[in-house]
Motif scaffolding. Structure first.
Motif, PDB file in Angstrom:
ATOM      1  N   SER B 125       0.826  -1.207   0.000  1.00 16.21           N
ATOM      2  CA  SER B 125       0.000   0.000   0.000  1.00 16.21           C
ATOM      3  C   SER B 125       0.860   1.257   0.000  1.00 16.21           C
ATOM      4  CB  SER B 125      -0.926   0.004   1.215  1.00 16.21           C
ATOM      5  OG  SER B 125      -1.825  -1.061   1.108  1.00 16.21           O
ATOM      6  N   LEU B 126       1.993   1.222   0.736  1.00 16.12           N
ATOM      7  CA  LEU B 126       2.853   2.406   0.788  1.00 16.12           C
ATOM      8  C   LEU B 126       3.535   2.650  -0.554  1.00 16.12           C
ATOM      9  CD1 LEU B 126       4.451   2.024   4.333  1.00 16.12           C
ATOM     10  CD2 LEU B 126       2.624   3.531   3.622  1.00 16.12           C
ATOM     11  N   PHE B 127       4.015   1.580  -1.204  1.00  9.92           N
ATOM     12  CA  PHE B 127       4.626   1.722  -2.523  1.00  9.92           C
ATOM     13  C   PHE B 127       3.625   2.297  -3.514  1.00  9.92           C
ATOM     14  CE2 PHE B 127       8.122  -1.436  -1.605  1.00  9.92           C
ATOM     15  CZ  PHE B 127       9.146  -0.590  -1.952  1.00  9.92           C
ATOM     16  N   MET B 128       2.376   1.790  -3.422  1.00  4.75           N
ATOM     17  CA  MET B 128       1.323   2.232  -4.337  1.00  4.75           C
ATOM     18  C   MET B 128       1.096   3.744  -4.200  1.00  4.75           C
ATOM     19  SD  MET B 128      -2.508   0.897  -3.796  1.00  4.75           S
ATOM     20  CE  MET B 128      -3.060   1.942  -2.467  1.00  4.75           C
ATOM     21  N   VAL B 129       1.121   4.251  -2.959  1.00  4.45           N
ATOM     22  CA  VAL B 129       0.897   5.676  -2.737  1.00  4.45           C
ATOM     23  C   VAL B 129       2.114   6.486  -3.157  1.00  4.45           C
ATOM     24  CG1 VAL B 129       0.645   7.374  -0.923  1.00  4.45           C
ATOM     25  CG2 VAL B 129      -0.806   5.366  -0.956  1.00  4.45           C
ATOM     26  N   ILE B 130       3.326   5.985  -2.796  1.00  2.00           N
ATOM     27  CA  ILE B 130       4.548   6.732  -3.107  1.00  2.00           C
ATOM     28  C   ILE B 130       4.740   6.833  -4.619  1.00  2.00           C
ATOM     29  CG2 ILE B 130       7.066   6.582  -3.009  1.00  2.00           C
ATOM     30  CD1 ILE B 130       6.745   5.503  -0.162  1.00  2.00           C
ATOM     31  N   ARG B 131       4.433   5.744  -5.352  1.00  8.40           N
ATOM     32  CA  ARG B 131       4.628   5.759  -6.803  1.00  8.40           C
ATOM     33  C   ARG B 131       3.431   6.331  -7.546  1.00  8.40           C
ATOM     34  NH1 ARG B 131       6.894  -0.345  -7.312  1.00  8.40           N
ATOM     35  NH2 ARG B 131       8.905  -0.032  -6.313  1.00  8.40           N
ATOM     36  N   ASN B 132       2.359   6.676  -6.798  1.00  5.04           N
ATOM     37  CA  ASN B 132       1.208   7.346  -7.397  1.00  5.04           C
ATOM     38  C   ASN B 132       0.526   6.530  -8.487  1.00  5.04           C
ATOM     39  OD1 ASN B 132      -0.546   9.378  -7.486  1.00  5.04           O
ATOM     40  ND2 ASN B 132       0.960  10.993  -7.858  1.00  5.04           N
ATOM     41  N   TYR B 133       0.312   5.240  -8.256  1.00  6.38           N
ATOM     42  CA  TYR B 133      -0.322   4.382  -9.239  1.00  6.38           C
ATOM     43  C   TYR B 133      -1.804   4.695  -9.390  1.00  6.38           C
ATOM     44  CZ  TYR B 133       3.653   1.171  -9.581  1.00  6.38           C
ATOM     45  OH  TYR B 133       4.863   0.599  -9.817  1.00  6.38           O
ATOM     46  N   GLY B 134      -2.335   4.494 -10.599  1.00  5.89           N
ATOM     47  CA  GLY B 134      -3.769   4.590 -10.832  1.00  5.89           C
ATOM     48  C   GLY B 134      -4.461   3.322 -10.343  1.00  5.89           C
ATOM     49  N   PHE B 135      -5.783   3.249 -10.490  1.00  7.00           N
ATOM     50  CA  PHE B 135      -6.520   2.135  -9.890  1.00  7.00           C
ATOM     51  C   PHE B 135      -6.124   0.786 -10.493  1.00  7.00           C
ATOM     52  CE2 PHE B 135     -10.280  -0.640  -9.495  1.00  7.00           C
ATOM     53  CZ  PHE B 135     -10.285  -0.728  -8.119  1.00  7.00           C
ATOM     54  N   LEU B 136      -6.176   0.691 -11.855  1.00  6.16           N
ATOM     55  CA  LEU B 136      -5.876  -0.584 -12.500  1.00  6.16           C
ATOM     56  C   LEU B 136      -4.426  -0.985 -12.242  1.00  6.16           C
ATOM     57  CD1 LEU B 136      -7.331  -2.675 -14.176  1.00  6.16           C
ATOM     58  CD2 LEU B 136      -6.426  -1.585 -16.225  1.00  6.16           C
ATOM     59  N   GLN B 137      -3.542   0.016 -12.294  1.00  4.69           N
ATOM     60  CA  GLN B 137      -2.130  -0.254 -12.003  1.00  4.69           C
ATOM     61  C   GLN B 137      -1.965  -0.829 -10.603  1.00  4.69           C
ATOM     62  OE1 GLN B 137      -0.699   3.717 -12.789  1.00  4.69           O
ATOM     63  NE2 GLN B 137       0.300   3.085 -14.686  1.00  4.69           N
ATOM     64  N   SER B 138      -2.683  -0.249  -9.617  1.00  5.02           N
ATOM     65  CA  SER B 138      -2.563  -0.714  -8.236  1.00  5.02           C
ATOM     66  C   SER B 138      -3.045  -2.147  -8.083  1.00  5.02           C
ATOM     67  CB  SER B 138      -3.367   0.172  -7.299  1.00  5.02           C
ATOM     68  OG  SER B 138      -2.926   1.476  -7.378  1.00  5.02           O
ATOM     69  N   VAL B 139      -4.179  -2.463  -8.723  1.00  4.95           N
ATOM     70  CA  VAL B 139      -4.735  -3.806  -8.567  1.00  4.95           C
ATOM     71  C   VAL B 139      -3.770  -4.832  -9.138  1.00  4.95           C
ATOM     72  CG1 VAL B 139      -6.607  -5.343  -9.214  1.00  4.95           C
ATOM     73  CG2 VAL B 139      -7.092  -2.986  -8.616  1.00  4.95           C
ATOM     74  N   LEU B 140      -3.228  -4.558 -10.341  1.00  6.23           N
ATOM     75  CA  LEU B 140      -2.315  -5.512 -10.946  1.00  6.23           C
ATOM     76  C   LEU B 140      -0.982  -5.550 -10.190  1.00  6.23           C
ATOM     77  CD1 LEU B 140      -3.138  -5.139 -14.696  1.00  6.23           C
ATOM     78  CD2 LEU B 140      -3.417  -7.140 -13.274  1.00  6.23           C
ATOM     79  N   PHE B 141      -0.601  -4.415  -9.603  1.00  9.64           N
ATOM     80  CA  PHE B 141       0.604  -4.386  -8.762  1.00  9.64           C
ATOM     81  C   PHE B 141       0.419  -5.304  -7.553  1.00  9.64           C
ATOM     82  CE2 PHE B 141       2.916  -1.996  -5.290  1.00  9.64           C
ATOM     83  CZ  PHE B 141       4.171  -2.420  -5.657  1.00  9.64           C
ATOM     84  N   GLY B 142      -0.761  -5.222  -6.914  1.00  6.04           N
ATOM     85  CA  GLY B 142      -1.052  -6.085  -5.778  1.00  6.04           C
ATOM     86  C   GLY B 142      -1.066  -7.553  -6.173  1.00  6.04           C
ATOM     87  N   LEU B 143      -1.727  -7.841  -7.309  1.00  8.65           N
ATOM     88  CA  LEU B 143      -1.818  -9.232  -7.761  1.00  8.65           C
ATOM     89  C   LEU B 143      -0.433  -9.777  -8.102  1.00  8.65           C
ATOM     90  CD1 LEU B 143      -3.728 -11.562  -8.575  1.00  8.65           C
ATOM     91  CD2 LEU B 143      -3.750 -10.611 -10.865  1.00  8.65           C
ATOM     92  N   GLY B 144       0.346  -9.006  -8.854  1.00  9.37           N
ATOM     93  CA  GLY B 144       1.684  -9.449  -9.251  1.00  9.37           C
ATOM     94  C   GLY B 144       2.580  -9.676  -8.045  1.00  9.37           C
ATOM     95  N   SER B 145       2.543  -8.733  -7.109  1.00 10.19           N
ATOM     96  CA  SER B 145       3.388  -8.879  -5.919  1.00 10.19           C
ATOM     97  C   SER B 145       2.989 -10.099  -5.114  1.00 10.19           C
ATOM     98  CB  SER B 145       3.266  -7.645  -5.036  1.00 10.19           C
ATOM     99  OG  SER B 145       3.544  -6.500  -5.762  1.00 10.19           O
ATOM    100  N   GLY B 146       1.678 -10.321  -4.996  1.00 14.31           N
ATOM    101  CA  GLY B 146       1.204 -11.482  -4.242  1.00 14.31           C
ATOM    102  C   GLY B 146       1.658 -12.778  -4.882  1.00 14.31           C
TER     103      GLY B 146
END
Lengths: 209, 199
Positions: B125-146
């Motif tokens: 969640s912190l990386f997502m905020v620091i890198r300023n990801y959009g919604f779709l980017q965040s969801v795929l970022f979470g899925l990929g990281s998981g």
């Protein structure tokens, strides 16, 4: 009031016998992530000592008022409050280092050392002892941090605290500032410390567990 | 919401899984990574649970951060808010699973409470905020990281299971050798870094 011998025992236990990092394998995330530069590690160490000491103190003060069932979430909130304070101070005083540490300052909240000290010590001991226990646990963590950061910065960049000490112009090892070297160094350090500690008790070679 | 970086969400998905793997490159979630990797089955179960929680927490945290926290100007409280959202999400997932997927709950249930304090979840969640990801980017970022976390812990557990009976030099058994194995795995993952633009 707390006795000198007690302080000494607490100091020795937290720095060596039960070193949070090398013996308990706690707080590894931030340890590995910030140790490629010594200056970042020092700030991280100070942050952890500050957070763990004051969280332990606060939790110990409130230990008789926190209902047992919801203690985990309350402890987390107390820890988060102190970490937010540290984050704000760092952002204002050292903005460059704050940017380099990125999310790892916030991640002090989920650092297992703080929760571990709260559970194992602060919730059943008086405030002054808990505060000292927190300071010493933080010091044990910082000591390991400094050793690893010193080796990585020296070999990876040829500098110490940003000053160039590579007088002979030797080739620096890029691998030392990359993630794998952090794992190797921590592994070797745990190995060495295990051997020194078990040498006293003469324990034979064990099975991988 | 400002300047979201112009990276394709699919690239973020692959990059977060391989080139900037949460455990092997960003060192997040190490505590459980080292201590719960003795058996393949358990490790794989924890990995799945982490991946599941990561996707849901990125969704909820993104919505709450951009529609509640930013408009109210409460950015300095974001750690506190994220922790509460994560704890609530884990609780909801556990209750929903118990109700609708009791089999899965039997398998993953014991891991769910542990995950609340896993630093990988807060880190995402912190990386997502620091890198300023959009919604779709965040969801795929979470899925990929998981998925990347699951991959890494399963691989480590498989290696440890294979060498469980080996004689090792004194003091190297347990956590020390686990760190060295992880180091070699991280070295292998460095090889992926040529594939994508580094984030």
């Amino acid at each position: 009031m707390i006795k000198k011998a007690e302080v000494k025992a607490l100091f020795k236990r937290n720095l060596w016998d039960e070193n949070q990092v090398l013996r308990q394998i706690l707080g590894i995330c931030s340890l590995l992530a910030v140790t490629n530069l010594l200056s970042n590690s020092l700030v991280m160490g100070v942050g952890l000592i500050f957070s763990v000491a004051l969280s332990s103190f606060t939790i110990s003060l409130l230990r008789n008022y926190i209902p047992h069932r919801v203690r985990m979430i309350i402890q987390t909130l107390i820890i988060a409050a102190w970490v937010i304070l540290f984050d704000i101070v760092i952002k204002a005083m050292l903005p460059d280092i704050s940017r380099a540490l990125g999310p790892y300052v916030g991640l002090i909240i989920t650092n297992c050392i703080i929760m571990g000290r709260a559970e194992a010590f602060a919730q059943s001991n008086p405030p002054v002892e808990s505060f000292l226990d927190g300071v010493f646990a933080g010091l044990g963590y910082t000591a390991v941090l400094i050793v690893i950061a010193f080796i990585r910065e020296l070999m990876g960049f040829g500098t110490i605290l940003g000053f160039n000490v590579n007088f002979l112009g030797l080739q620096t090892w890029t691998i030392m500032v990359m993630p794998p070297a952090a794992f190797f160094l921590v592994g070797v350090m745990i190995w060495i410390v295990n051997n020194i500690a078990s040498g006293k008790k003469a324990v034979g070679g064990g099975k991988n567990g | 919401m400002g300047n979201t970086p112009a990276i394709s969400p699919f690239v973020i998905f692959l990059a977060s899984m391989l080139t900037s793997n949460m455990v092997l490159v960003n060192f997040l979630g190490m505590c459980s990574f080292i201590s719960v990797s003795k058996e393949f089955k358990t490790a794989s179960g924890l990995g799945k649970a982490v991946a599941l929680v990561m996707v849901f927490t990125t969704v909820f945290n993104w919505i709450i951060y951009h529609f509640v926290v930013v408009p109210l100007g409460l950015e300095y409280l974001r750690y506190l808010i994220f922790i509460i959202v994560i704890a609530a999400t884990v609780q909801i997932i556990e209750m929903a699973m118990d109700r609708y997927l009791p089999d899965l709950h039997m398998k993953l249930g014991i891991f769910l409470p542990l995950i609340t304090v896993n630093c990988a979840i807060l880190g995402i969640s912190l990386f997502m905020v620091i890198r300023n990801y959009g919604f779709l980017q965040s969801v795929l970022f979470g899925l990929g990281s998981g998925l990347g976390w699951w991959l890494a812990i399963s691989a480590l557990a498989a290696i440890r299971e294979q060498m469980a009976g080996n004689e090792l030099p004194r003091g190297l058994d347990g956590p020390a050798i686990t760190f060295i194995i992880t180091g070699i795995m991280a070295l292998a993952f460095v090889g992926f870094s040529g594939i994508f633009v580094v984030m």
